[in-house]
Scaffold this motif. Structure first.
Motif, PDB file in Angstrom:
ATOM      1  N   PRO A  67       0.811  -1.223   0.000  1.00 35.04           N
ATOM      2  CA  PRO A  67       0.000   0.000   0.000  1.00 35.04           C
ATOM      3  C   PRO A  67       0.844   1.273   0.000  1.00 35.04           C
ATOM      4  N   ASN A  68       2.091   1.162   0.424  1.00 34.67           N
ATOM      5  CA  ASN A  68       2.934   2.364   0.476  1.00 34.67           C
ATOM      6  C   ASN A  68       3.748   2.609  -0.787  1.00 34.67           C
ATOM      7  N   LEU A  69       3.472   1.804  -1.821  1.00 38.33           N
ATOM      8  CA  LEU A  69       4.159   1.998  -3.095  1.00 38.33           C
ATOM      9  C   LEU A  69       3.896   3.425  -3.571  1.00 38.33           C
ATOM     10  N   ARG A  70       4.953   4.165  -3.862  1.00 40.70           N
ATOM     11  CA  ARG A  70       4.768   5.573  -4.251  1.00 40.70           C
ATOM     12  C   ARG A  70       5.450   5.921  -5.552  1.00 40.70           C
ATOM     13  N   PHE A  71       6.549   5.219  -5.858  1.00 40.84           N
ATOM     14  CA  PHE A  71       7.316   5.563  -7.064  1.00 40.84           C
ATOM     15  C   PHE A  71       7.368   4.350  -7.979  1.00 40.84           C
ATOM     16  N   ILE A  72       6.789   4.530  -9.161  1.00 38.53           N
ATOM     17  CA  ILE A  72       6.670   3.414 -10.084  1.00 38.53           C
ATOM     18  C   ILE A  72       7.310   3.794 -11.407  1.00 38.53           C
ATOM     19  N   PHE A  73       8.085   2.876 -11.961  1.00 35.89           N
ATOM     20  CA  PHE A  73       8.774   3.125 -13.227  1.00 35.89           C
ATOM     21  C   PHE A  73       8.407   2.028 -14.212  1.00 35.89           C
ATOM     22  N   THR A  74       8.315   2.397 -15.488  1.00 38.92           N
ATOM     23  CA  THR A  74       8.136   1.359 -16.506  1.00 38.92           C
ATOM     24  C   THR A  74       9.319   1.407 -17.466  1.00 38.92           C
ATOM     25  N   GLY A  75       9.835   0.228 -17.790  1.00 37.11           N
ATOM     26  CA  GLY A  75      10.972   0.157 -18.701  1.00 37.11           C
ATOM     27  C   GLY A  75      10.777  -0.942 -19.717  1.00 37.11           C
ATOM     28  N   GLY A  76      11.642  -0.964 -20.714  1.00 34.47           N
ATOM     29  CA  GLY A  76      11.556  -1.993 -21.756  1.00 34.47           C
ATOM     30  C   GLY A  76      12.069  -1.436 -23.068  1.00 34.47           C
ATOM     31  N   LYS A  77      12.103  -2.297 -24.055  1.00 36.60           N
ATOM     32  CA  LYS A  77      12.583  -1.916 -25.388  1.00 36.60           C
ATOM     33  C   LYS A  77      11.681  -0.821 -25.983  1.00 36.60           C
ATOM     34  N   GLY A  78      12.189  -0.106 -26.953  1.00 33.52           N
ATOM     35  CA  GLY A  78      11.421   0.947 -27.618  1.00 33.52           C
ATOM     36  C   GLY A  78      10.116   0.414 -28.195  1.00 33.52           C
ATOM     37  N   GLY A  79       9.030   1.148 -27.971  1.00 35.86           N
ATOM     38  CA  GLY A  79       7.762   0.845 -28.612  1.00 35.86           C
ATOM     39  C   GLY A  79       6.968  -0.329 -28.056  1.00 35.86           C
ATOM     40  N   VAL A  80       7.402  -0.920 -26.942  1.00 39.52           N
ATOM     41  CA  VAL A  80       6.700  -2.113 -26.446  1.00 39.52           C
ATOM     42  C   VAL A  80       5.443  -1.801 -25.639  1.00 39.52           C
ATOM     43  N   GLY A  81       5.289  -0.514 -25.253  1.00 39.85           N
ATOM     44  CA  GLY A  81       4.092  -0.167 -24.472  1.00 39.85           C
ATOM     45  C   GLY A  81       4.409   0.361 -23.072  1.00 39.85           C
ATOM     46  N   LYS A  82       5.573   0.981 -22.925  1.00 41.23           N
ATOM     47  CA  LYS A  82       5.950   1.551 -21.618  1.00 41.23           C
ATOM     48  C   LYS A  82       4.999   2.688 -21.228  1.00 41.23           C
ATOM     49  N   THR A  83       4.699   3.550 -22.224  1.00 44.15           N
ATOM     50  CA  THR A  83       3.852   4.709 -21.926  1.00 44.15           C
ATOM     51  C   THR A  83       2.427   4.285 -21.599  1.00 44.15           C
ATOM     52  N   ILE A  84       1.877   3.364 -22.383  1.00 44.37           N
ATOM     53  CA  ILE A  84       0.487   2.967 -22.085  1.00 44.37           C
ATOM     54  C   ILE A  84       0.416   2.207 -20.754  1.00 44.37           C
TER      55      ILE A  84
END
Ligand SMILES: Nc1ncnc2c1ncn2[C@@H]1O[C@H](COP(=O)(O)OP(=O)(O)OP(=O)(O)O)[C@@H](O)[C@H]1O
Ligand SMILES: [Mg+2]
Length: 340
Positions: free
Chosen positions: A12-29
């Motif tokens: 429940p205290n998760l506050r900072f979340i990052f998404t990573g991966g190869k270009g175009g795989v869907g990090k932003t979505i």
């Protein structure tokens, strides 16, 4: 249900979340889906893009540019910021140049500071450092104003390296501070007007900078290495190259003790879709997908927390982001029993 909701409930205290991966795989979505999920759950959430392109503006089809925090229209509790890299780099440059000039003046070094400014601000890692600095500021400042911050950053490898290196930076800074202290105390010893020099020492701009940078690094590092507060998610497609990239990232992140939240598998073709299609291409894609899903299951198994189906169109607008958020929590591919 895949494991994403369980993970969120357990942390429940998760506050900072990052998404990573190869270009175009869907990090932003994926970042947007996670942010939307939290926001709709009543958490005040900031989605922060550290990309050179305005990915959030095109995703939400709203003007989120300008480098300041804006409310995402149509999504309660959701805010977004598109960091303007050029501005950040420019400000960082000016700041460093100012510091170097101030220091040279303070230290009575009668040479042109420009070459030092150039060296400090034109090295290839400069943009990375500037963005990392901005990320640290968001963590420290906006961490107080928001329940959750989701970072969409193209340069996760760089962020990871910088978090990892922050330990070495920390040691280096400590060493710098120590030698600065030594140099300054020498100056006191050599001087006849000790009080005056002590006064000057307090004004030493380099010393003050080193100390505040060290404090900042130590604080952010502590937050980003905290398993309850931070999680890195890696996005892959059921394809060989993106899987390899995710594996490499996980190795790297684990080596630095950075908390891994899990793996998100995007662009799944449902069996129901493949069964109905007349397209040979889609049928082949589906068969190939089974092969890679088996590899994902064997190699990443427990780490997979979420699946996202392939949609009929690209993901744009708040309604589609809501769909992604819902699927990230509840979608399970309809062919899982065929993998074993
Ligand atoms: N499951 C999906 N169904 C349909 N379109 C998708 C899906 N996932 C991603 N897309 C589309 O693919 C494109 C890339 O997705 P996204 O921007 O999230 O990837 P990215 O990893 O952030 O890319 P980049 O490396 O360029 O930042 C976008 O146009 C998005 O709408
Ligand atoms: Mg992106």
């Amino acid at each position: 249900m895949a494991g994403l909701k369980k993970l969120f409930d357990e942390k429940p205290n998760l506050r900072f979340i990052f998404t990573g991966g190869k270009g175009g795989v869907g990090k932003t979505i994926s970042a947007a889906g996670i942010a939307y999920h939290y926001a709709s759950d009543g958490k005040k959430t900031l989605l922060a893009s550290l990309n050179p392109v305005h990915s959030l503006t095109s995703l939400f089809r709203q003007d989120l540019t300008g480098g300041s925090i804006k409310k995402v229209e149509g999504a309660e509790n959701l805010y977004a910021i598109e960091v303007e890299i050029d501005d950040v780099v420019q400000r960082y440059k000016e700041n460093i140049a100012k510091r170097i000039r101030e220091f040279m003046k303070w230290a009575d070094i009668p040479i042109d500071p420009q070459p030092f400014v150039d060296i400090a601000t034109t090295n290839p890692a400069f943009q990375e450092s500037a963005m990392f600095d901005k990320m640290m500021d968001i963590v420290l400042e906006e961490g107080q104003n928001f329940d959750k911050i989701v970072f969409d950053t193209a340069a996760v490898a760089n962020a990871v390296r910088l978090i990892g290196l922050s330990k070495i930076y920390g040691l280096w800074l400590q060493r710098m501070i120590k030698s600065r202290e030594e140099a300054l105390s020498l100056r006191v010893k050599l001087s006849f007007r000790k009080e005056k020099v002590m006064e000057e020492i307090k004004k030493d701009p380099l010393m003050a900078d080193l100390i505040s940078l060290h404090e900042k690094f130590t604080k952010v590092r502590g937050m980003l290495l905290n398993k309850d507060e931070t999680a890195f998610f890696f996005v892959t497609l059921p394809l060989s190259l993106p899987i390899a990239v995710v594996k490499r990232f996980i190795k790297m992140v684990t080596a630095y003790d950075i908390p891994v939240g899990g793996v998100i598998v995007n662009q799944i073709i449902p069996k129901a879709v493949a069964g109905k299609t007349t397209s040979e291409y889609v049928k082949n894609q589906y068969e190939q997908q089974l092969h890679y899903m088996k590899i994902i299951q064997d190699d990443l198994g427990d780490l997979v927390v979420s699946y996202i189906p392939t949609y009929e169109s690209e993901v744009v607008g708040v309604d589609m982001v809501r769909k992604v958020a819902e699927d990230m929590i509840s979608y399970i591919p309809d062919f899982m029993d065929e993998l074993s």
